[in-house]
Design a protein around this motif. Structure first.
Motif, PDB file in Angstrom:
ATOM      1  N   ALA A  65      35.970  44.724  44.915  1.00 37.91           N
ATOM      2  CA  ALA A  65      34.502  44.660  44.938  1.00 37.91           C
ATOM      3  C   ALA A  65      33.995  43.387  44.289  1.00 37.91           C
ATOM      4  CB  ALA A  65      33.917  45.883  44.235  1.00 37.91           C
ATOM      5  N   TRP A  66      34.531  43.030  43.140  1.00 36.54           N
ATOM      6  CA  TRP A  66      34.049  41.836  42.442  1.00 36.54           C
ATOM      7  C   TRP A  66      34.573  40.557  43.089  1.00 36.54           C
ATOM      8  CZ3 TRP A  66      35.375  45.068  37.671  1.00 36.54           C
ATOM      9  CH2 TRP A  66      34.248  45.797  37.271  1.00 36.54           C
ATOM     10  N   SER A  67      35.752  40.615  43.687  1.00 38.72           N
ATOM     11  CA  SER A  67      36.271  39.437  44.380  1.00 38.72           C
ATOM     12  C   SER A  67      35.377  39.058  45.554  1.00 38.72           C
ATOM     13  CB  SER A  67      37.697  39.693  44.866  1.00 38.72           C
ATOM     14  OG  SER A  67      38.594  39.830  43.777  1.00 38.72           O
ATOM     15  N   ARG A  68      34.836  40.068  46.240  1.00 35.89           N
ATOM     16  CA  ARG A  68      33.906  39.774  47.343  1.00 35.89           C
ATOM     17  C   ARG A  68      32.659  39.053  46.824  1.00 35.89           C
ATOM     18  NH1 ARG A  68      35.845  44.914  49.190  1.00 35.89           N
ATOM     19  NH2 ARG A  68      34.149  46.017  48.130  1.00 35.89           N
ATOM     20  N   GLU A  77      33.578  35.426  46.024  1.00 32.69           N
ATOM     21  CA  GLU A  77      33.727  34.632  47.243  1.00 32.69           C
ATOM     22  C   GLU A  77      32.394  34.381  47.939  1.00 32.69           C
ATOM     23  OE1 GLU A  77      36.405  37.077  49.384  1.00 32.69           O
ATOM     24  OE2 GLU A  77      38.107  36.688  48.041  1.00 32.69           O
ATOM     25  N   ASN A  78      31.427  35.274  47.762  1.00 33.60           N
ATOM     26  CA  ASN A  78      30.142  35.167  48.450  1.00 33.60           C
ATOM     27  C   ASN A  78      29.002  34.978  47.457  1.00 33.60           C
ATOM     28  OD1 ASN A  78      31.048  35.801  51.252  1.00 33.60           O
ATOM     29  ND2 ASN A  78      31.653  37.724  50.285  1.00 33.60           N
ATOM     30  N   GLY A  79      28.918  33.784  46.908  1.00 37.13           N
ATOM     31  CA  GLY A  79      27.835  33.476  45.982  1.00 37.13           C
ATOM     32  C   GLY A  79      28.296  33.134  44.590  1.00 37.13           C
ATOM     33  N   GLY A  80      29.525  33.503  44.239  1.00 34.95           N
ATOM     34  CA  GLY A  80      30.060  33.182  42.921  1.00 34.95           C
ATOM     35  C   GLY A  80      29.530  34.075  41.819  1.00 34.95           C
ATOM     36  N   LEU A  81      30.287  34.185  40.740  1.00 37.13           N
ATOM     37  CA  LEU A  81      29.873  34.945  39.569  1.00 37.13           C
ATOM     38  C   LEU A  81      30.158  34.123  38.310  1.00 37.13           C
ATOM     39  CD1 LEU A  81      31.197  38.573  40.262  1.00 37.13           C
ATOM     40  CD2 LEU A  81      28.821  37.776  40.400  1.00 37.13           C
ATOM     41  N   ASP A  82      29.196  34.123  37.404  1.00 39.39           N
ATOM     42  CA  ASP A  82      29.397  33.465  36.117  1.00 39.39           C
ATOM     43  C   ASP A  82      30.000  34.421  35.094  1.00 39.39           C
ATOM     44  OD1 ASP A  82      28.065  30.713  36.449  1.00 39.39           O
ATOM     45  OD2 ASP A  82      26.574  32.101  37.254  1.00 39.39           O
ATOM     46  N   ALA A  83      29.819  35.716  35.325  1.00 42.32           N
ATOM     47  CA  ALA A  83      30.378  36.710  34.420  1.00 42.32           C
ATOM     48  C   ALA A  83      30.300  38.087  35.068  1.00 42.32           C
ATOM     49  CB  ALA A  83      29.634  36.726  33.091  1.00 42.32           C
ATOM     50  N   ILE A  84      31.145  38.982  34.600  1.00 49.27           N
ATOM     51  CA  ILE A  84      31.057  40.402  34.915  1.00 49.27           C
ATOM     52  C   ILE A  84      30.713  41.082  33.601  1.00 49.27           C
ATOM     53  CG2 ILE A  84      32.301  42.461  35.696  1.00 49.27           C
ATOM     54  CD1 ILE A  84      34.114  40.500  37.300  1.00 49.27           C
ATOM     55  N   ALA A 143      43.040  39.882  39.826  1.00 50.90           N
ATOM     56  CA  ALA A 143      42.805  40.726  38.652  1.00 50.90           C
ATOM     57  C   ALA A 143      42.668  39.872  37.397  1.00 50.90           C
ATOM     58  CB  ALA A 143      43.936  41.732  38.496  1.00 50.90           C
ATOM     59  N   ALA A 144      43.496  38.845  37.279  1.00 52.94           N
ATOM     60  CA  ALA A 144      43.401  37.938  36.132  1.00 52.94           C
ATOM     61  C   ALA A 144      42.058  37.215  36.133  1.00 52.94           C
ATOM     62  CB  ALA A 144      44.549  36.933  36.169  1.00 52.94           C
ATOM     63  N   GLN A 145      41.569  36.855  37.323  1.00 50.97           N
ATOM     64  CA  GLN A 145      40.263  36.194  37.430  1.00 50.97           C
ATOM     65  C   GLN A 145      39.138  37.131  36.989  1.00 50.97           C
ATOM     66  OE1 GLN A 145      39.056  35.171  41.443  1.00 50.97           O
ATOM     67  NE2 GLN A 145      37.872  33.399  40.732  1.00 50.97           N
ATOM     68  N   VAL A 146      39.214  38.387  37.412  1.00 54.05           N
ATOM     69  CA  VAL A 146      38.213  39.381  37.015  1.00 54.05           C
ATOM     70  C   VAL A 146      38.229  39.574  35.497  1.00 54.05           C
ATOM     71  CG1 VAL A 146      37.716  41.862  37.056  1.00 54.05           C
ATOM     72  CG2 VAL A 146      38.019  40.603  39.202  1.00 54.05           C
ATOM     73  N   SER A 147      39.406  39.713  34.923  1.00 60.19           N
ATOM     74  CA  SER A 147      39.505  39.916  33.479  1.00 60.19           C
ATOM     75  C   SER A 147      38.926  38.729  32.714  1.00 60.19           C
ATOM     76  CB  SER A 147      40.960  40.137  33.071  1.00 60.19           C
ATOM     77  OG  SER A 147      41.417  41.396  33.516  1.00 60.19           O
ATOM     78  N   ALA A 148      39.144  37.526  33.229  1.00 65.92           N
ATOM     79  CA  ALA A 148      38.624  36.333  32.568  1.00 65.92           C
ATOM     80  C   ALA A 148      37.094  36.285  32.600  1.00 65.92           C
ATOM     81  CB  ALA A 148      39.199  35.085  33.222  1.00 65.92           C
ATOM     82  N   LEU A 149      36.492  36.872  33.631  1.00 66.21           N
ATOM     83  CA  LEU A 149      35.033  36.881  33.759  1.00 66.21           C
ATOM     84  C   LEU A 149      34.378  38.025  32.995  1.00 66.21           C
ATOM     85  CD1 LEU A 149      34.615  36.091  37.577  1.00 66.21           C
ATOM     86  CD2 LEU A 149      33.917  34.621  35.672  1.00 66.21           C
ATOM     87  N   ALA A 150      35.156  39.051  32.631  1.00 60.95           N
ATOM     88  CA  ALA A 150      34.593  40.245  31.994  1.00 60.95           C
ATOM     89  C   ALA A 150      34.125  39.940  30.577  1.00 60.95           C
ATOM     90  CB  ALA A 150      35.635  41.358  31.977  1.00 60.95           C
ATOM     91  N   LYS A 151      32.889  40.343  30.286  1.00 56.56           N
ATOM     92  CA  LYS A 151      32.299  40.135  28.970  1.00 56.56           C
ATOM     93  C   LYS A 151      31.501  41.367  28.557  1.00 56.56           C
ATOM     94  CE  LYS A 151      33.384  35.677  28.624  1.00 56.56           C
ATOM     95  NZ  LYS A 151      34.323  35.184  27.580  1.00 56.56           N
ATOM     96  N   ASP A 152      31.615  41.758  27.308  1.00 52.91           N
ATOM     97  CA  ASP A 152      30.679  42.738  26.788  1.00 52.91           C
ATOM     98  C   ASP A 152      29.311  42.081  26.736  1.00 52.91           C
ATOM     99  OD1 ASP A 152      30.326  45.435  25.226  1.00 52.91           O
ATOM    100  OD2 ASP A 152      29.270  43.916  24.038  1.00 52.91           O
TER     101      ASP A 152
END
Length: 283
Positions: free
Chosen positions: A89-92, A95-102, A130-139
């Protein structure tokens, strides 16, 4: 479980926010499963705070439970399936607009999502993403703390800050929430034995209610001794566990940040704020 359930229905935001004219970025907000039911005001407050700061907020289609609860119970296969689903879900969105953080407002979820890269390290189809998602994850507290928010109107209130185990031990985020609350104009106090669990601990207060209850009573007693106006925490499980045992109003950190910057008062806190303000004005 019935004692934890809300007494009435609630509504919460279910769609993305528009991109601000002067955008600072695009972030995904974990929708979660327990928090939107038990305290949907947290999501609404988070979206308002991020909107004022110029961030577009995305609620990723296909994202579901983070997998923390089944992982706690030793159901590893179910936990990995949940991780894969959310990585997709987050990879999509990346890929479509980019994310600065989760961004995550329930710290129990954040600890697990930050671990997706490790959990899926041996899966050739998911390890990299998965490593990319973890790197973007922030409280949410560490993300907002890094932005150096302007000072807010804390109304002279004293806040007892309860650090969730998943945040202070699991993620090693200890000072950011207190800095944020102080920057918002609140007087921040920490209870004795702040390092101890409140007894919520994912499913622990459901599976071991007697022991969890003893921990909850001990935690609430330590917090109540501070004589604070409001209790603040960053995890929905802690909020429910402590809120059932203390008469002091309780709010999520982001709700107090929102209120200090013009947002609505958190449930149960408005009367405290007005009483305190009246005392200051009369003095």
């Amino acid at each position: 479980m019935l004692t934890l359930a809300p007494r009435h229905g609630t509504a919460h935001a279910t769609h993305d926010t528009p991109r601000p004219a002067a955008s600072r970025g695009r972030v995904a907000l974990l929708q979660g499963c327990a928090e939107p039911v038990l305290k949907p005001a947290v999501r609404a407050a988070t979206i308002r705070v991020l909107g004022r700061l110029g961030f577009q907020v995305v609620l990723a289609p296909g994202e579901q439970c983070c997998g923390a609860l089944v992982h706690h119970m030793g159901r590893e296969a179910a936990a990995l399936d949940a991780a894969r689903r959310n990585v997709d879900a987050w990879s999509r969105q990346i890929e479509n607009g980019g994310l600065d953080a989760i961004l995550i407002t329930a710290s129990g979820c954040g600890t697990t999502i930050k671990d997706y890269g490790f959990l899926l390290r041996n899966d050739p189809l998911y390890a990299g993403r998965a490593a990319q998602v973890s790197a973007l994850a922030k409280d949410i507290s560490e993300f907002l703390d890094a932005l150096d928010l302007p000072a807010g109107d804390g109304r002279g209130l004293t806040v007892a800050y309860h650090p969730a185990c998943s945040l202070q031990h699991g993620q090693k985020v200890t000072e950011a929430p207190k800095r944020l609350l102080a920057r918002m104009g609140y007087r921040v106090k920490s209870p004795a034995e702040a390092h101890l669990c409140c007894g919520s601990a994912g499913t622990y207060n459901i599976l071991q209610p007697e022991l969890a209850g003893r921990l909850g009573d001990r935690k609430a007693s330590a917090i109540d001794r501070l004589g604070a106006d409001v209790i603040a925490t960053g995890n929905i499980g802690c909020a429910i566990q402590i809120g059932q045992r203390s008469t002091t109003p309780l709010a999520h950190i982001v709700e107090l940040i929102d209120w200090a910057n013009g947002g609505p008062a958190p449930d149960g806190v408005a009367a405290v704020g007005e009483t305190d303000r009246s005392k200051v004005e009369s003095a």
